[in-house]
Scaffold this motif. Structure first.
Motif, PDB file in Angstrom:
ATOM      1  N   GLN A   1       0.842  -1.187   0.000  1.00  0.00           N
ATOM      2  CA  GLN A   1       0.000   0.000   0.000  1.00  0.00           C
ATOM      3  C   GLN A   1       0.877   1.236   0.000  1.00  0.00           C
ATOM      4  O   GLN A   1       1.656   1.456   0.938  1.00  0.00           O
ATOM      5  CB  GLN A   1      -0.937   0.020   1.212  1.00  0.00           C
ATOM      6  N   ALA A   2       0.762   2.011  -1.062  1.00  0.00           N
ATOM      7  CA  ALA A   2       1.482   3.271  -1.172  1.00  0.00           C
ATOM      8  C   ALA A   2       0.606   4.394  -0.625  1.00  0.00           C
ATOM      9  O   ALA A   2      -0.627   4.260  -0.559  1.00  0.00           O
ATOM     10  CB  ALA A   2       1.841   3.538  -2.634  1.00  0.00           C
ATOM     11  N   PRO A   3       1.214   5.500  -0.212  1.00  0.00           N
ATOM     12  CA  PRO A   3       0.424   6.613   0.339  1.00  0.00           C
ATOM     13  C   PRO A   3      -0.655   7.078  -0.625  1.00  0.00           C
ATOM     14  O   PRO A   3      -0.402   7.297  -1.814  1.00  0.00           O
ATOM     15  CB  PRO A   3       1.483   7.702   0.554  1.00  0.00           C
ATOM     16  N   GLY A   4      -1.881   7.189  -0.117  1.00  0.00           N
ATOM     17  CA  GLY A   4      -2.993   7.666  -0.917  1.00  0.00           C
ATOM     18  C   GLY A   4      -3.571   6.651  -1.880  1.00  0.00           C
ATOM     19  O   GLY A   4      -4.460   6.982  -2.670  1.00  0.00           O
ATOM     20  N   LYS A   5      -3.075   5.413  -1.816  1.00  0.00           N
ATOM     21  CA  LYS A   5      -3.569   4.370  -2.724  1.00  0.00           C
ATOM     22  C   LYS A   5      -4.153   3.213  -1.936  1.00  0.00           C
ATOM     23  O   LYS A   5      -3.897   3.048  -0.746  1.00  0.00           O
ATOM     24  CB  LYS A   5      -2.433   3.873  -3.630  1.00  0.00           C
ATOM     25  N   GLU A   6      -4.941   2.397  -2.634  1.00  0.00           N
ATOM     26  CA  GLU A   6      -5.523   1.219  -2.010  1.00  0.00           C
ATOM     27  C   GLU A   6      -4.477   0.116  -1.883  1.00  0.00           C
ATOM     28  O   GLU A   6      -3.496   0.082  -2.624  1.00  0.00           O
ATOM     29  CB  GLU A   6      -6.705   0.725  -2.835  1.00  0.00           C
ATOM     30  N   ARG A   7      -4.716  -0.780  -0.946  1.00  0.00           N
ATOM     31  CA  ARG A   7      -3.836  -1.931  -0.791  1.00  0.00           C
ATOM     32  C   ARG A   7      -3.991  -2.819  -2.025  1.00  0.00           C
ATOM     33  O   ARG A   7      -5.100  -3.133  -2.448  1.00  0.00           O
ATOM     34  CB  ARG A   7      -4.210  -2.689   0.476  1.00  0.00           C
ATOM     35  N   GLU A   8      -2.866  -3.231  -2.589  1.00  0.00           N
ATOM     36  CA  GLU A   8      -2.919  -4.022  -3.814  1.00  0.00           C
ATOM     37  C   GLU A   8      -2.160  -5.341  -3.672  1.00  0.00           C
ATOM     38  O   GLU A   8      -1.173  -5.439  -2.939  1.00  0.00           O
ATOM     39  CB  GLU A   8      -2.352  -3.230  -5.002  1.00  0.00           C
ATOM     40  N   PHE A   9      -2.649  -6.328  -4.403  1.00  0.00           N
ATOM     41  CA  PHE A   9      -2.048  -7.656  -4.410  1.00  0.00           C
ATOM     42  C   PHE A   9      -0.679  -7.612  -5.068  1.00  0.00           C
ATOM     43  O   PHE A   9      -0.489  -6.941  -6.090  1.00  0.00           O
ATOM     44  CB  PHE A   9      -2.974  -8.611  -5.159  1.00  0.00           C
TER      45      PHE A   9
ATOM     46  N   GLU B   1       8.394   3.032  -8.163  1.00  0.00           N
ATOM     47  CA  GLU B   1       6.949   2.753  -8.003  1.00  0.00           C
ATOM     48  C   GLU B   1       6.671   1.534  -7.133  1.00  0.00           C
ATOM     49  O   GLU B   1       5.521   1.254  -6.819  1.00  0.00           O
ATOM     50  CB  GLU B   1       6.267   2.598  -9.363  1.00  0.00           C
ATOM     51  N   ASP B   2       7.709   0.811  -6.730  1.00  0.00           N
ATOM     52  CA  ASP B   2       7.541  -0.295  -5.781  1.00  0.00           C
ATOM     53  C   ASP B   2       7.511   0.210  -4.340  1.00  0.00           C
ATOM     54  O   ASP B   2       7.264  -0.574  -3.418  1.00  0.00           O
ATOM     55  CB  ASP B   2       8.669  -1.308  -5.924  1.00  0.00           C
ATOM     56  N   THR B   3       7.769   1.489  -4.141  1.00  0.00           N
ATOM     57  CA  THR B   3       7.761   2.060  -2.797  1.00  0.00           C
ATOM     58  C   THR B   3       6.377   1.939  -2.166  1.00  0.00           C
ATOM     59  O   THR B   3       5.379   2.360  -2.751  1.00  0.00           O
ATOM     60  CB  THR B   3       8.188   3.536  -2.851  1.00  0.00           C
ATOM     61  N   ALA B   4       6.328   1.332  -0.986  1.00  0.00           N
ATOM     62  CA  ALA B   4       5.056   1.099  -0.303  1.00  0.00           C
ATOM     63  C   ALA B   4       5.335   0.424   1.034  1.00  0.00           C
ATOM     64  O   ALA B   4       6.468  -0.011   1.296  1.00  0.00           O
ATOM     65  CB  ALA B   4       4.139   0.212  -1.142  1.00  0.00           C
ATOM     66  N   VAL B   5       4.290   0.310   1.833  1.00  0.00           N
ATOM     67  CA  VAL B   5       4.325  -0.586   2.992  1.00  0.00           C
ATOM     68  C   VAL B   5       3.879  -1.954   2.495  1.00  0.00           C
ATOM     69  O   VAL B   5       2.830  -2.072   1.848  1.00  0.00           O
ATOM     70  CB  VAL B   5       3.413  -0.090   4.127  1.00  0.00           C
ATOM     71  N   TYR B   6       4.685  -2.960   2.762  1.00  0.00           N
ATOM     72  CA  TYR B   6       4.394  -4.324   2.321  1.00  0.00           C
ATOM     73  C   TYR B   6       3.838  -5.124   3.490  1.00  0.00           C
ATOM     74  O   TYR B   6       4.416  -5.133   4.583  1.00  0.00           O
ATOM     75  CB  TYR B   6       5.652  -4.976   1.769  1.00  0.00           C
TER      76      TYR B   6
END
Length: 123
Positions: free
Chosen positions: A39-47, A88-93
């Motif tokens: 889940q990246a900031p401001g985006k939905e959690r994605e598979f 673009e892979d930056t996110a909380v995993y």
């Protein structure tokens, strides 16, 4: 009940690699399918990726060929090897578990979740 704890996140330059780990508790780990979401900031959690109890694997198109999911039932751990990382892979995993097989790509289909680990890829 299954408890999940992720580790291995961090800061890496574009093109680099990281390996995430998800340690699970519970003696029935072998019967669970495991997934990674982000889940990246401001985006939905994605598979991101999924591995079933018998090691069938599934990947999001955005990571196919770069990420590899695996599991070690003896160590009760799931891994996500991430190569050729992009900004673009930056996110909380997040690591997740469910009690069913097959392909499940929606977060609501998973029963248990870890607390997440931050991955930041700099350009």
């Amino acid at each position: 009940q299954v408890q999940l704890v992720e580790s291995g996140g961090g800061l890496v330059q574009a093109g680099g690699s990281l390996r995430l780990s998800c340690a699970a508790s519970g003696r029935t780990f072998g019967g669970y399918a495991m997934g990674w979401f982000r889940q990246a900031p401001g985006k939905e959690r994605e598979f991101v990726a999924r591995i079933t109890w018998n090691s069938n694997t599934y990947y999001a198109d955005s990571v196919k060929g770069r990420f590899t999911i695996s599991r070690d039932n003896a160590k009760i751990t799931v891994y996500l090897q991430m190569n050729s990382l992009k900004p673009e892979d930056t996110a909380v995993y997040y690591c997740a578990a469910d009690r069913y097989g097959g392909s499940r790509f929606s977060a609501i289909e998973y029963d248990y979740w870890g607390q997440g680990t931050q991955v930041t890829v700099s350009s």
